[in-house]
Motif scaffolding. Structure first.
Motif, PDB file in Angstrom:
ATOM      1  N   UNK A 139       0.815  -1.213   0.000  1.00  0.00           N
ATOM      2  CA  UNK A 139       0.000   0.000   0.000  1.00  0.00           C
ATOM      3  C   UNK A 139       0.847   1.262   0.000  1.00  0.00           C
ATOM      4  N   UNK A 140       1.915   1.257   0.800  1.00  0.00           N
ATOM      5  CA  UNK A 140       2.823   2.403   0.837  1.00  0.00           C
ATOM      6  C   UNK A 140       3.481   2.591  -0.524  1.00  0.00           C
ATOM      7  N   UNK A 141       3.915   1.485  -1.126  1.00  0.00           N
ATOM      8  CA  UNK A 141       4.581   1.558  -2.428  1.00  0.00           C
ATOM      9  C   UNK A 141       3.657   2.157  -3.485  1.00  0.00           C
ATOM     10  N   UNK A 142       2.411   1.712  -3.509  1.00  0.00           N
ATOM     11  CA  UNK A 142       1.466   2.245  -4.492  1.00  0.00           C
ATOM     12  C   UNK A 142       1.164   3.717  -4.228  1.00  0.00           C
ATOM     13  N   UNK A 143       1.089   4.099  -2.971  1.00  0.00           N
ATOM     14  CA  UNK A 143       0.833   5.500  -2.638  1.00  0.00           C
ATOM     15  C   UNK A 143       2.011   6.376  -3.081  1.00  0.00           C
ATOM     16  N   UNK A 144       3.226   5.889  -2.888  1.00  0.00           N
ATOM     17  CA  UNK A 144       4.399   6.649  -3.310  1.00  0.00           C
ATOM     18  C   UNK A 144       4.428   6.833  -4.828  1.00  0.00           C
ATOM     19  N   UNK A 145       4.115   5.779  -5.561  1.00  0.00           N
ATOM     20  CA  UNK A 145       4.101   5.881  -7.020  1.00  0.00           C
ATOM     21  C   UNK A 145       3.064   6.897  -7.476  1.00  0.00           C
ATOM     22  N   UNK A 146       1.883   6.867  -6.875  1.00  0.00           N
ATOM     23  CA  UNK A 146       0.827   7.815  -7.244  1.00  0.00           C
ATOM     24  C   UNK A 146       1.235   9.245  -6.914  1.00  0.00           C
ATOM     25  N   UNK A 147       1.857   9.446  -5.765  1.00  0.00           N
ATOM     26  CA  UNK A 147       2.277  10.790  -5.353  1.00  0.00           C
ATOM     27  C   UNK A 147       3.301  11.371  -6.330  1.00  0.00           C
ATOM     28  N   UNK A 148       4.280  10.535  -6.729  1.00  0.00           N
ATOM     29  CA  UNK A 148       5.303  11.039  -7.643  1.00  0.00           C
ATOM     30  C   UNK A 148       4.689  11.420  -8.988  1.00  0.00           C
ATOM     31  N   UNK A 149       3.740  10.641  -9.450  1.00  0.00           N
ATOM     32  CA  UNK A 149       3.056  10.978 -10.698  1.00  0.00           C
ATOM     33  C   UNK A 149       2.272  12.276 -10.567  1.00  0.00           C
ATOM     34  N   UNK A 150       1.651  12.488  -9.408  1.00  0.00           N
ATOM     35  CA  UNK A 150       0.876  13.711  -9.193  1.00  0.00           C
ATOM     36  C   UNK A 150       1.767  14.948  -9.126  1.00  0.00           C
ATOM     37  N   UNK A 151       2.936  14.784  -8.544  1.00  0.00           N
ATOM     38  CA  UNK A 151       3.827  15.928  -8.297  1.00  0.00           C
ATOM     39  C   UNK A 151       4.609  16.372  -9.521  1.00  0.00           C
ATOM     40  N   UNK A 152       4.866  15.458 -10.463  1.00  0.00           N
ATOM     41  CA  UNK A 152       5.774  15.745 -11.563  1.00  0.00           C
ATOM     42  C   UNK A 152       5.069  15.590 -12.900  1.00  0.00           C
ATOM     43  N   UNK A 153       5.705  16.141 -13.937  1.00  0.00           N
ATOM     44  CA  UNK A 153       5.179  15.950 -15.291  1.00  0.00           C
ATOM     45  C   UNK A 153       5.791  14.726 -15.968  1.00  0.00           C
ATOM     46  N   UNK A 154       6.643  14.005 -15.254  1.00  0.00           N
ATOM     47  CA  UNK A 154       7.316  12.796 -15.741  1.00  0.00           C
ATOM     48  C   UNK A 154       8.155  13.081 -16.992  1.00  0.00           C
ATOM     49  N   UNK A 155       8.635  14.295 -17.136  1.00  0.00           N
ATOM     50  CA  UNK A 155       9.498  14.616 -18.268  1.00  0.00           C
ATOM     51  C   UNK A 155      10.740  13.724 -18.247  1.00  0.00           C
TER      52      UNK A 155
END
Length: 499
Positions: A139-155
């Protein structure tokens, strides 16, 4: 182009033909100067007999026995799982009969656009991965992945993914080591530009000990966070690490590299009677081409080698590789027998509906994905590639477990042939190749390439070129269907006790 209606795969030896379209009772086919009347409605991909046979007689397809008849059959009758029985039993003794192999394929110096890593390995993707040491922190791992996607444009980043699984604790001996090896392989895979290893702290797969398993890894790109060691919010602690990893990985750029750097897994699933006629031979031709360029392919699904294993054994480069292949086969047979399961308990209901009647029938089609090259290496489950060329890998036939094992060994993408269709993907691009045009038309959101064009009259060389171009495009960044759909996961082989 002329569409064929049936094929006799081995013109000299076979006593069946495979129908390339459905036939009605009373229709005729003309083969070897003889007219055969089809005796009942028979679906596409299924077999009909070319001459009368008695119960116990061998049915020959691909030039090899695929089982023996349970009952007398007449020419023109439909041969299927109801009247055909496997010849397979337990372990066998094998003799090495090598023969010379020459692929006679020139190196055309083609390249793909990949990410060259610090250790010289090449990725086909530049992704950020979160790898849990134990399922408790999924659950923590999935939350971290979602947060990073929300915070960045993934350039500069192709994806951010948490590779969740159920293991890392309550496992013993072999299962525990399988989990550790597969997770190690994921962490070290060149398709990852950066990795956060996420532990809990009390699990059997102790996080700090696990990091030692990685060996001499890139400590700028692989970081560890142990949740129980964090005072306060472990998600915020994880995000701090991920932001730093993101800034490093987003600077990576593709560059031209030779095809010798490409490593491709070979897999089939939801196979049908056309698998061994269209998609698998096409993949085999690509495998030979890639090996001739100095690249690497891996064939797995050991239970689906049963019945065709001697073909692979006699293609081994050395007696030592032959011995390793014998162990590969017999060890997996012993695994079946130790659980009280018959060696020939295969194919699946979908395989049978598609025209595959016995495991030998399936194996002789399945192994065609390996082409004609020498076997250059044999890998245990969880091993990482050491040799270029064609390798054999120990893993079961289960689609997700086997595909995960291929990627874990170091493959940057997997070629997956299918006659029935499947949407899944593992943690590297998982290209689906349809055996028939009907599937391609019905499921364009699943299928990346249609090998069924061969039945429609497409030239082999022309289709191989188009197929090779497609693979190089995917290796260079074009998204496979499973990536477009977001269908990506891992599965780890389990054999023993769960505490």
């Amino acid at each position: 182009m002329q569409t064929k209606s049936f094929i006799k795969i081995n013109p000299q030896e076979d006593n069946v033909v495979v129908l390339l379209r459905p036939f009605k009772e009373g229709e005729e086919i003309h083969v070897d100067g003889t007219t055969i009347t089809v005796r009942q409605d028979t679906p596409q991909g299924h077999k009909i007999l070319l001459r009368d046979l008695k119960a116990g007689d061998q049915v020959i397809k691909y030039g090899f026995p695929i089982g023996h008849l349970r009952e007398d059959l007449k020419a023109g009758q439909w041969v299927n799982e109801n009247n055909l029985k496997t010849n397979l039993a337990g372990e066998l003794t094998y003799t090495y009969h090598p023969y010379p192999i020459s692929l006679a394929i020139a190196d055309d110096h083609r390249t793909f656009e990949g990410f060259v890593r610090k250790n010289g390995e090449v990725g086909t993707r530049n992704e950020i991965w979160i790898v849990p040491t134990v399922g408790c922190v999924n659950g923590i791992a999935e939350r971290l992945a979602a947060r990073l996607k929300e915070e960045t444009d993934l350039e500069g980043i192709d994806d951010v993914k948490a590779w969740i699984h159920n293991y890392g604790c309550s496992q013993l001996s072999g299962d525990h080591e399988n989990t550790r090896k597969i997770l190690r392989d994921v962490c070290l895979h060149p398709n990852a530009g950066a990795v956060l290893v996420l532990g809990l702290g009390c699990e059997n797969n102790q996080p700090h000990e696990f990091m030692k398993l990685l060996g001499d890894y890139d400590q700028d790109r692989i970081k560890l966070l142990v949740s129980q060691e964090v005072d306060g919010d472990e998600v915020e602690a994880g995000m701090k690490i991920l932001r730093d990893l993101y800034e490093k990985a987003r600077q990576d750029r593709r560059q031209s590299v030779p095809l010798s750097k490409l490593r491709v897994g070979l897999k089939c699933g939801g196979s049908d009677g056309l698998s061994g006629i269209t998609a698998n031979p096409l993949v085999g031709k690509f495998s030979d081409y890639l090996v001739a360029q100095g690249g690497t392919t891996i064939l797995t699904e050991v239970p689906e080698m049963f019945g065709a294993e001697t073909i692979l054994m006699n293609r081994c480069k050395t007696p030592e590789l032959f011995d390793q292949t014998v162990h590969l086969i017999n060890d997996f047979k012993e695994y079946f027998l130790s659980h009280g399961e018959p060696v020939g308990e295969n194919p699946s209901p979908g395989n049978k509906a598609g025209g595959i009647s016995t495991l030998e029938d399936k194996a002789l089609g399945c192994t065609q994905k390996s082409g004609k090259a020498y076997v250059s290496g044999v890998l245990a489950y969880g091993d990482r590639l050491q040799e270029n060329g064609l390798n054999l890998l120990s893993a079961p036939g289960n689609d997700l477990v086997a595909s995960t094992a291929l990627a874990s060994a170091g493959c940057q993408l997997v070629l997956f042939t299918t006659g029935r269709g499947t949407p899944f993907g593992t943690f590297v691009p998982t290209m689906k190749i349809s055996t028939n045009s009907q599937l391609y038309a019905r499921k364009p959101n699943w299928i990346d390439f249609n090998a069924g064009q061969l039945v429609d009259g497409k030239d082999w060389d022309e289709l191989l070129k188009a197929f090779t171009d497609k693979i190089i495009a995917v290796a260079s960044g074009e998204r496979a269907r499973n990536e477009e759909n977001g269908y990506r996961e891992i599965a780890i082989f389990k054999n023993g006790v769960t505490l």
